[in-house]
Design a protein around this motif. Structure first.
Motif, PDB file in Angstrom:
ATOM      1  N   ALA A   1       0.833  -1.208   0.000  1.00  0.00           N
ATOM      2  CA  ALA A   1       0.000   0.000   0.000  1.00  0.00           C
ATOM      3  C   ALA A   1       0.864   1.252   0.000  1.00  0.00           C
ATOM      4  CB  ALA A   1      -0.920  -0.023   1.218  1.00  0.00           C
ATOM      5  N   ALA A   2       1.948   1.230   0.769  1.00  0.00           N
ATOM      6  CA  ALA A   2       2.867   2.370   0.808  1.00  0.00           C
ATOM      7  C   ALA A   2       3.519   2.603  -0.547  1.00  0.00           C
ATOM      8  CB  ALA A   2       3.937   2.136   1.879  1.00  0.00           C
ATOM      9  N   GLU A   3       3.873   1.506  -1.220  1.00  0.00           N
ATOM     10  CA  GLU A   3       4.504   1.611  -2.536  1.00  0.00           C
ATOM     11  C   GLU A   3       3.566   2.255  -3.554  1.00  0.00           C
ATOM     12  OE1 GLU A   3       7.718   1.340  -4.954  1.00  0.00           O
ATOM     13  OE2 GLU A   3       7.722   0.467  -2.928  1.00  0.00           O
ATOM     14  N   PHE A   4       2.285   1.894  -3.477  1.00  0.00           N
ATOM     15  CA  PHE A   4       1.306   2.453  -4.405  1.00  0.00           C
ATOM     16  C   PHE A   4       1.046   3.938  -4.158  1.00  0.00           C
ATOM     17  CE2 PHE A   4      -0.086  -1.944  -5.407  1.00  0.00           C
ATOM     18  CZ  PHE A   4      -0.099  -1.824  -6.799  1.00  0.00           C
ATOM     19  N   THR A   5       1.326   4.405  -2.933  1.00  0.00           N
ATOM     20  CA  THR A   5       1.135   5.823  -2.629  1.00  0.00           C
ATOM     21  C   THR A   5       2.397   6.643  -2.891  1.00  0.00           C
ATOM     22  OG1 THR A   5       1.722   5.461  -0.300  1.00  0.00           O
ATOM     23  CG2 THR A   5      -0.618   5.337  -0.885  1.00  0.00           C
ATOM     24  N   GLY A   6       3.413   6.006  -3.448  1.00  0.00           N
ATOM     25  CA  GLY A   6       4.638   6.714  -3.794  1.00  0.00           C
ATOM     26  C   GLY A   6       5.716   6.660  -2.744  1.00  0.00           C
ATOM     27  N   LEU A   7       5.493   5.906  -1.665  1.00  0.00           N
ATOM     28  CA  LEU A   7       6.503   5.762  -0.624  1.00  0.00           C
ATOM     29  C   LEU A   7       7.391   4.555  -0.909  1.00  0.00           C
ATOM     30  CD1 LEU A   7       4.186   6.439   2.449  1.00  0.00           C
ATOM     31  CD2 LEU A   7       5.760   8.053   1.366  1.00  0.00           C
TER      32      LEU A   7
END
Length: 314
Positions: A163-169
């Motif tokens: 989920a973090a990866e999908f938000t650009g993190l």
């Protein structure tokens, strides 16, 4: 120049308190009083010289915020009075940076305390574990016992990382951090059980030892503090006017924060325990935390770090 002096005063007071803490675990209150009064005085003098009320208002405001947090942690039994006083010193004597007035300094200082405290506590924990010789082995046993629970926690960590990866993190950083915390939690629990608590004969107890109140009559070991007395008064008054249910809910809170646990026992308290026939008590030990505060102040004043560092990493 007066603000520089205030920062130097804060660092000096906290540095001396840190040395005192490392050698005796019993830091005298007058060091904190010097830091607080000195910080307020220097910011008041700076306000007078510059003709602006901002310096003294920032000192009082930040001092209040840091004090509420520090003494709140003390009342909850999460650290000692010296640590609470250190927070007050930082707030009143170093409320903003040397170069300019900004809330960023206070935020960075708070975050740096958390970061330095975490690293310091972790190093202390591994040092105690190495000295023990059994903590690592028992941690492996605990991990095997919790295998299913740990697998579920790691799976949840993977979901959060995606989920973090999908938000650009940076999902990898988040996943690594979560998995590390999963295993670190088991390690610290074993360390606490094996190394941080031990029984000690009442004859061998010395003033300054942090005695667990859990298995004692609380009133015997320590007098109730001001917060506890106010809660007791509120509980009694609630019962008198027919709101006994409120009093029942207040009583656990009164017992939890009315007798701060992270306080070195005094000679009078030891004598009271002896008179009550107590033969042995459980003594708690832990990292002597005061050194964290001057280090965090030095890092913040020299480099900033704090929230900016966290945003860069995560």
């Amino acid at each position: 120049m007066l603000i520089v002096f205030s920062h130097v005063l804060a660092f000096s007071v906290l540095f001396i308190a840190a040395i005192w803490d490392l050698y005796t675990t019993d830091v005298p209150d007058f060091l904190g009083v010097i830091g607080v009064i000195g910080g307020i005085s220097l910011h008041g003098a700076h306000a007078f010289v510059t003709g602006s009320i901002d310096p003294i208002m920032w000192s009082l405001g930040a001092g209040l915020v840091f004090s509420v947090f520090g003494w709140g942690m003390y009342l909850l039994g999460l650290w000692g009075g010296a640590d609470a006083f250190a927070m007050s010193v930082l707030g009143f004597a170093a409320p903003y940076g040397i170069g300019s007035i900004s809330a960023l300094h206070g935020v960075n200082l708070f975050v740096n305390i958390m970061i330095v405290g975490f690293v310091y506590s972790l190093l202390f924990a591994f040092y105690r574990a190495l000295r023990s010789g059994t903590v690592f082995r028992k941690t492996l046993s605990r991990i095997k016992e919790d295998e299913r629970k740990i697998s579920a926690e790691i799976l949840l960590g993977a979901v959060l990382a995606v989920a973090a990866e999908f938000t650009g993190l940076n999902g990898i950083v988040y996943f690594t951090a979560i998995v590390s915390l999963v295993f670190l939690f088991r390690f610290l629990k074993v360390l606490e059980e094996e190394e941080m608590k031990f029984d000690k004969s009442i004859e061998d107890i010395e003033p300054g030892d942090v005695v667990s109140l859990e298995n004692l009559d609380i009133g015997v070991a320590r007098e109730k503090n001001m917060t506890g007395r106010y809660l007791e008064l509120l509980r009694v008054k609630s019962g008198e006017i027919g709101f006994s249910s409120i009093g029942d809910r207040l009583e656990p809170l009164e017992n939890r924060i009315g007798y701060p646990a992270v306080v070195g026992i005094t000679e009078d308290e030891i004598e009271e325990l002896v008179n009550e026939g107590v033969e042995s008590v459980e003594v708690q030990t832990g990292a002597r935390f005061v050194p964290v505060f001057p280090v965090a102040l030095l890092i913040t004043s020299a480099y900033g770090g704090g929230i900016v560092f966290l945003l860069q990493v995560f």
